[in-house]
Design a protein around this motif. Sequence first.
Motif, PDB file in Angstrom:
ATOM      1  N   LEU A 187      42.611   7.814 -26.666  1.00  0.00           N
ATOM      2  CA  LEU A 187      41.429   8.410 -27.333  1.00  0.00           C
ATOM      3  C   LEU A 187      40.368   8.326 -26.214  1.00  0.00           C
ATOM      4  N   VAL A 188      39.912   9.571 -25.633  1.00  0.00           N
ATOM      5  CA  VAL A 188      38.915   9.275 -24.651  1.00  0.00           C
ATOM      6  C   VAL A 188      37.611   9.743 -25.064  1.00  0.00           C
ATOM      7  N   VAL A 189      36.682   8.951 -24.701  1.00  0.00           N
ATOM      8  CA  VAL A 189      35.169   9.362 -25.124  1.00  0.00           C
ATOM      9  C   VAL A 189      34.443   9.601 -23.873  1.00  0.00           C
ATOM     10  N   THR A 190      33.437  10.761 -23.953  1.00  0.00           N
ATOM     11  CA  THR A 190      32.862  11.018 -22.336  1.00  0.00           C
ATOM     12  C   THR A 190      31.895  11.707 -22.811  1.00  0.00           C
ATOM     13  N   ARG A 191      31.255  12.414 -21.716  1.00  0.00           N
ATOM     14  CA  ARG A 191      29.930  13.161 -21.732  1.00  0.00           C
ATOM     15  C   ARG A 191      30.243  14.025 -20.294  1.00  0.00           C
ATOM     16  N   LEU A 192      31.012  15.175 -20.146  1.00  0.00           N
ATOM     17  CA  LEU A 192      30.870  15.797 -19.069  1.00  0.00           C
ATOM     18  C   LEU A 192      30.692  17.376 -19.389  1.00  0.00           C
ATOM     19  N   GLU A 193      30.516  18.013 -18.139  1.00  0.00           N
ATOM     20  CA  GLU A 193      30.428  19.390 -18.330  1.00  0.00           C
ATOM     21  C   GLU A 193      31.826  19.983 -18.786  1.00  0.00           C
ATOM     22  N   ARG A 194      31.781  21.093 -19.475  1.00  0.00           N
ATOM     23  CA  ARG A 194      32.791  21.562 -20.057  1.00  0.00           C
ATOM     24  C   ARG A 194      33.943  21.920 -18.974  1.00  0.00           C
ATOM     25  N   ARG A 195      33.650  22.446 -17.732  1.00  0.00           N
ATOM     26  CA  ARG A 195      34.798  22.756 -16.670  1.00  0.00           C
ATOM     27  C   ARG A 195      35.342  21.523 -16.214  1.00  0.00           C
ATOM     28  N   GLN A 196      34.549  20.354 -16.194  1.00  0.00           N
ATOM     29  CA  GLN A 196      35.014  19.063 -15.820  1.00  0.00           C
ATOM     30  C   GLN A 196      36.155  18.474 -16.762  1.00  0.00           C
ATOM     31  N   PHE A 197      35.754  18.348 -17.898  1.00  0.00           N
ATOM     32  CA  PHE A 197      36.840  17.822 -18.737  1.00  0.00           C
ATOM     33  C   PHE A 197      37.924  18.886 -19.236  1.00  0.00           C
ATOM     34  N   LEU A 198      37.703  20.121 -19.193  1.00  0.00           N
ATOM     35  CA  LEU A 198      38.802  21.160 -19.034  1.00  0.00           C
ATOM     36  C   LEU A 198      39.957  20.782 -17.923  1.00  0.00           C
ATOM     37  N   GLY A 199      39.296  20.710 -16.856  1.00  0.00           N
ATOM     38  CA  GLY A 199      40.242  20.243 -15.666  1.00  0.00           C
ATOM     39  C   GLY A 199      40.944  19.150 -15.991  1.00  0.00           C
ATOM     40  N   LEU A 200      40.262  17.912 -16.546  1.00  0.00           N
ATOM     41  CA  LEU A 200      40.999  16.847 -16.752  1.00  0.00           C
ATOM     42  C   LEU A 200      42.145  17.154 -17.710  1.00  0.00           C
ATOM     43  N   MET A 201      41.699  17.720 -18.797  1.00  0.00           N
ATOM     44  CA  MET A 201      43.096  18.102 -19.865  1.00  0.00           C
ATOM     45  C   MET A 201      44.052  18.817 -19.252  1.00  0.00           C
ATOM     46  N   LYS A 202      43.838  19.624 -18.290  1.00  0.00           N
ATOM     47  CA  LYS A 202      44.799  20.676 -17.765  1.00  0.00           C
ATOM     48  C   LYS A 202      45.584  19.772 -16.641  1.00  0.00           C
ATOM     49  N   ASP A 203      45.129  19.274 -15.705  1.00  0.00           N
ATOM     50  CA  ASP A 203      45.644  18.832 -14.496  1.00  0.00           C
ATOM     51  C   ASP A 203      46.596  17.615 -14.426  1.00  0.00           C
ATOM     52  N   LEU A 204      45.905  16.703 -15.551  1.00  0.00           N
ATOM     53  CA  LEU A 204      46.450  15.374 -15.575  1.00  0.00           C
ATOM     54  C   LEU A 204      47.342  14.897 -16.766  1.00  0.00           C
ATOM     55  N   TRP A 205      48.431  14.411 -16.226  1.00  0.00           N
ATOM     56  CA  TRP A 205      49.720  14.085 -17.149  1.00  0.00           C
ATOM     57  C   TRP A 205      49.450  13.562 -18.226  1.00  0.00           C
ATOM     58  N   LEU A 206      48.533  12.556 -18.309  1.00  0.00           N
ATOM     59  CA  LEU A 206      48.125  11.691 -19.495  1.00  0.00           C
ATOM     60  C   LEU A 206      47.545  12.378 -20.511  1.00  0.00           C
ATOM     61  N   PHE A 207      46.440  13.309 -19.809  1.00  0.00           N
ATOM     62  CA  PHE A 207      45.772  14.018 -21.063  1.00  0.00           C
ATOM     63  C   PHE A 207      46.218  15.227 -21.463  1.00  0.00           C
ATOM     64  N   SER A 208      47.165  15.916 -20.537  1.00  0.00           N
ATOM     65  CA  SER A 208      47.535  17.052 -20.974  1.00  0.00           C
ATOM     66  C   SER A 208      48.971  17.001 -21.869  1.00  0.00           C
TER      67      SER A 208
END
Length: 693
Positions: free
Chosen positions: A177-198
């Motif tokens: 469970l990740v709790v953050t405050r990022l811009e939309r493009r930033q957290f979408l990039g995290l969710m798409k590119d990193l194995w742990l999140f995607s």
Amino acid sequence: MYETVQAPEQEASERAGETTSGRSSFTGRALSGEMALMFPFVALVFFATAAQAASSNAWLAPMPDGLPGVDKVLGAVLAIVPPEYKSFIVFTDGVDTDVVLKAIGDTVDLPSVAVMEVSSGQEYNTTMKRLIGHARKVRQSFRGVTVVVVSEDLDFLSAFAEMADAGRLSVWDNRVLVVTRLERRQFLGLMKDLWLFSMLNTMLINMDDDADDIRYGLYSHFPYGPGGAQTVRVATWTPKKGMVYLTEHPLFPEKFTNFHGAALPIAIWPFEPVMMQERVVAPNGTEYTRLYGRGIRILEAIAGHLNFAIGEALPARVSKDRMDHVLYRRALISPQKLALLPHLALRYDYTFMIEEATLTFCMAKPELKPRWQNLYYPLGERVWASIMALLVIVPATFFLLTKSRMRREAKEKFSLLAATEQVFGTLLGQSFSLPTVSSTRVLVASWLVVAFVLGSAYRGNLTAFLTIPKYPPRVEGLRDLLQTSAKVIMSPDLKINFYTTFKESNSSMSVELAERTYFSETHLGGMQQALEKKHAFIFERLFLNLMIIRNFTNFDGSTSMYVVRENLVPGYSAWLLYRDNPFKRNLDWCILAFHEAGLIRRWSEEVLGEEKKKSHQIRQQEKQKTEAAGAVQKEGSQSGDLQPLSISHLQGTLFLLVVGLLVGVLVFLAERLLPSPESAGRRAKGKPSAAAP
């Protein structure tokens, strides 16, 4: 109370000095708020009950301005946590730690909490890596763990995801469970590119900056969605409305029950009959490579259930290339079985077992014993010994009983040799003159019954043993092989995994096997050497059976090689997966269902039967060509036809006749050259005696 895991005092004091000089550190906070201890490079783990947390002043820490209301949204998410997920590992960069602990303590009964804070500095990566190592040990101690990551720093979240992936912190059975405050493009990039999140069981809570009031979005990434990979906003949380679900998906949704037709690349290595390929011409004239075999049949059945397509088949020149495709995540699955070996389990995952580990060996069939021994085979050794004993006992008894009732003149003519000839003659079907004495009649009648049974049994089995070859005992396992002087041949493909395992094994038999081993560049060449030199060739059982069918089977269906019964490696074999594969349990469920229905065994038999049928057709075509060209002559008929007895079948009988003739000639010469007792007596009677002077 609270427990800590820390380094020795000396190491802690040395690293404490680094902290004062501005280097990175781990910060542990006691939940009572009475003290804070600084131990650089050390993970401080705390276990607290909800009652202790509620009574602690630290729970009442003021809400930071960075993530207002985050304790409420966390509480709404953690309220649905199953009992097995009440253990938490909290990663923060020093911000909002107290708020996270308050949410856990207010929502979850009797939680176990491990708090790990990472401060930025010169040793940031080393610190994070060391922390994740400690966290993995904590995760392995519990049935289910929820990893909570709180940070507004994009670099922190990226570093954590990469190092947690490399350190194998999380698997699908755990939640992130990740709790953050990022811009939309930033957290979408995290969710798409990193194995742990995607790919793993991860939810991301992000505060919306474009809203007038407090609003959090809950996101989950679906790598195989209806329209391809996509990040979906599952729910929205606001202080007024609470949790509002926007889709049919629950929190922490299942991602791999339906791949929506996505193509999954696979790592293959041509390995008959499990994985085979052929060039096929399509109706439009284009050529393509078609994969077939038992492994493809199983994969196609799984693909039909999980709704995915078999994608690109990544080529592999040797087996190691296939394993590297999986290791470096170019393919998440290799639908070819591999034995469960301890050193591979450190870097890979396995599916549920496909079958037993069938690494075994083949050898040349033992040579047939000479055909003349077939006269001996119809009866067992003990039966022959009993017959020989009877041929001693019965004539002696018959001689004593008969001679005691004879007259004096007849006694002189009746000898033990004559009694033996009469008894032995009954075994050959000769007549027997019945005596007049009752006691002798009983003996003779019993012997005639025994002679009839023995003769009938022998004659009944004689034809079968004259025409059917009797092979000597064969090697059927490793123990039998090591009792011979045969060498062992391996393919280079087995050198990395199996040869090294045998060589380093604690078993003396495995070590001796490795000492006898040498390598052959090709499978067919190795099997040919094993046939010619009477050595053993090691490989997988199905492959050996197929190679024997194709290359070592005669026109009549007989084979010159055989595969032993026992396997070399105890245990099971399964498909190779990328480590911590998120859809392993989905594959396991399908494979287990196939086992329950008996499909895997059936597919194995069908594939082998099809290849056997193809090879038989090829042999028949070759036979017809050679017969039509007159190159060879028929040396026999097919296995289904009747075979007439040949000289090789009856050579034992002829050998017995020749021995009888030789013995007869020797006896004749002895009679002619040596005087008999009767002639010597007659000559003694006819000589005149000397007169007395």
